[in-house]
Structure formats: structure tokens, C-alpha cells
Design an enzyme around this catalytic site. Structure first.
Site, PDB file in Angstrom:
ATOM      1  N   ALA A  94       0.838  -1.205   0.000  1.00 28.93           N
ATOM      2  CA  ALA A  94       0.000   0.000   0.000  1.00 28.93           C
ATOM      3  C   ALA A  94       0.871   1.253   0.000  1.00 28.93           C
ATOM      4  O   ALA A  94       2.017   1.240   0.453  1.00 28.93           O
ATOM      5  CB  ALA A  94      -0.914  -0.008   1.221  1.00 28.93           C
ATOM      6  N   CYS A  95       0.283   2.320  -0.464  1.00 28.64           N
ATOM      7  CA  CYS A  95       0.908   3.636  -0.486  1.00 28.64           C
ATOM      8  C   CYS A  95       1.323   4.006   0.941  1.00 28.64           C
ATOM      9  O   CYS A  95       0.560   3.746   1.872  1.00 28.64           O
ATOM     10  CB  CYS A  95      -0.100   4.637  -1.033  1.00 28.64           C
ATOM     11  SG  CYS A  95       0.518   6.297  -1.212  1.00 28.64           S
ATOM     12  N   PRO A  96       2.497   4.514   1.165  1.00 26.13           N
ATOM     13  CA  PRO A  96       3.505   4.993   0.228  1.00 26.13           C
ATOM     14  C   PRO A  96       4.647   4.005  -0.010  1.00 26.13           C
ATOM     15  O   PRO A  96       5.696   4.390  -0.512  1.00 26.13           O
ATOM     16  CB  PRO A  96       4.028   6.245   0.924  1.00 26.13           C
ATOM     17  CG  PRO A  96       4.054   5.841   2.372  1.00 26.13           C
ATOM     18  CD  PRO A  96       2.803   4.977   2.539  1.00 26.13           C
TER      19      PRO A  96
ATOM     20  N   ASP B 259      -0.854  -0.715  -6.277  1.00 23.52           N
ATOM     21  CA  ASP B 259      -1.493   0.419  -5.625  1.00 23.52           C
ATOM     22  C   ASP B 259      -1.727   1.532  -6.647  1.00 23.52           C
ATOM     23  O   ASP B 259      -0.780   2.014  -7.278  1.00 23.52           O
ATOM     24  CB  ASP B 259      -0.620   0.927  -4.489  1.00 23.52           C
ATOM     25  CG  ASP B 259      -1.279   2.051  -3.729  1.00 23.52           C
ATOM     26  OD1 ASP B 259      -2.182   1.748  -2.924  1.00 23.52           O
ATOM     27  OD2 ASP B 259      -0.915   3.217  -3.965  1.00 23.52           O
TER      28      ASP B 259
ATOM     29  N   ASP C  18       2.275   9.041  -7.537  1.00 24.97           N
ATOM     30  CA  ASP C  18       3.509   9.137  -6.754  1.00 24.97           C
ATOM     31  C   ASP C  18       4.765   8.985  -7.602  1.00 24.97           C
ATOM     32  O   ASP C  18       5.722   9.752  -7.445  1.00 24.97           O
ATOM     33  CB  ASP C  18       3.526   8.075  -5.650  1.00 24.97           C
ATOM     34  CG  ASP C  18       2.476   8.309  -4.580  1.00 24.97           C
ATOM     35  OD1 ASP C  18       1.905   9.419  -4.527  1.00 24.97           O
ATOM     36  OD2 ASP C  18       2.218   7.368  -3.805  1.00 24.97           O
TER      37      ASP C  18
END
Length: 84
Positions: free
Chosen positions: A20-22, A47, A53
């Protein structure tokens, strides 16, 4: 997973799928920091936030996002390390 690496040469692969982010971005930063200028990182992620990003990271860092493709819900990025 589709074998797309033939179309885009790379020096190192980073599998950040299911993170998952980040985390995909953080792991990409770590990987690139250990690479030589001119080398290409092939990053795989699932993701959706990685699309924003990774593009922004390339803009801010000076590294080159050579390609960005989506295959079966996976996001693939080829980042070339710059000399900056």
C-alpha cells in the site's frame, strides 16, 4: 503477469505489488539510491496511488520515467537514474 520486460530493458526489478501507499514509492527510492547513473529500475505495483507518486517523484528527483504501462491491474514503471 504479462512478460513486458522484453519491450523495456532494465537493470533491476522491484516487485512492490500488494504494498500500500507509500511503500511502492519508498522502496523505489531505496532501490534507485543503490543504482548507478543511467541504470533503469523496473517497478511493479498494484497500488493505484503509485501512478501519481511515481510520476511526481520523477519530476522532483530528476530521474527519468521512461515508460509507464498498466497490465491486468498492475502498474509497471521504468525509471532511469539521472546524474542529479
Amino acid at each position: 503477469m504479462t512478460d513486458v520486460s522484453v519491450d523495456h530493458p532494465f537493470d533491476q526489478q522491484l516487485d512492490a505489488r500488494e504494498l500500500a501507499c507509500p511503500l511502492p514509492l519508498l522502496k523505489a527510492k531505496q532501490a534507485i539510491s543503490g543504482m548507478q547513473v543511467g541504470q533503469v529500475l523496473w517497478l511493479l505495483a498494484t497500488d493505484a496511488g503509485s501512478q501519481r507518486d511515481i510520476r511526481r517523484y520523477a519530476e522532483l528527483s530528476g530521474h527519468i520515467l521512461e515508460a509507464s504501462e498498466t497490465f491486468d491491474g498492475e502498474f509497471h514503471y521504468w525509471l532511469r537514474k539521472s546524474g542529479d
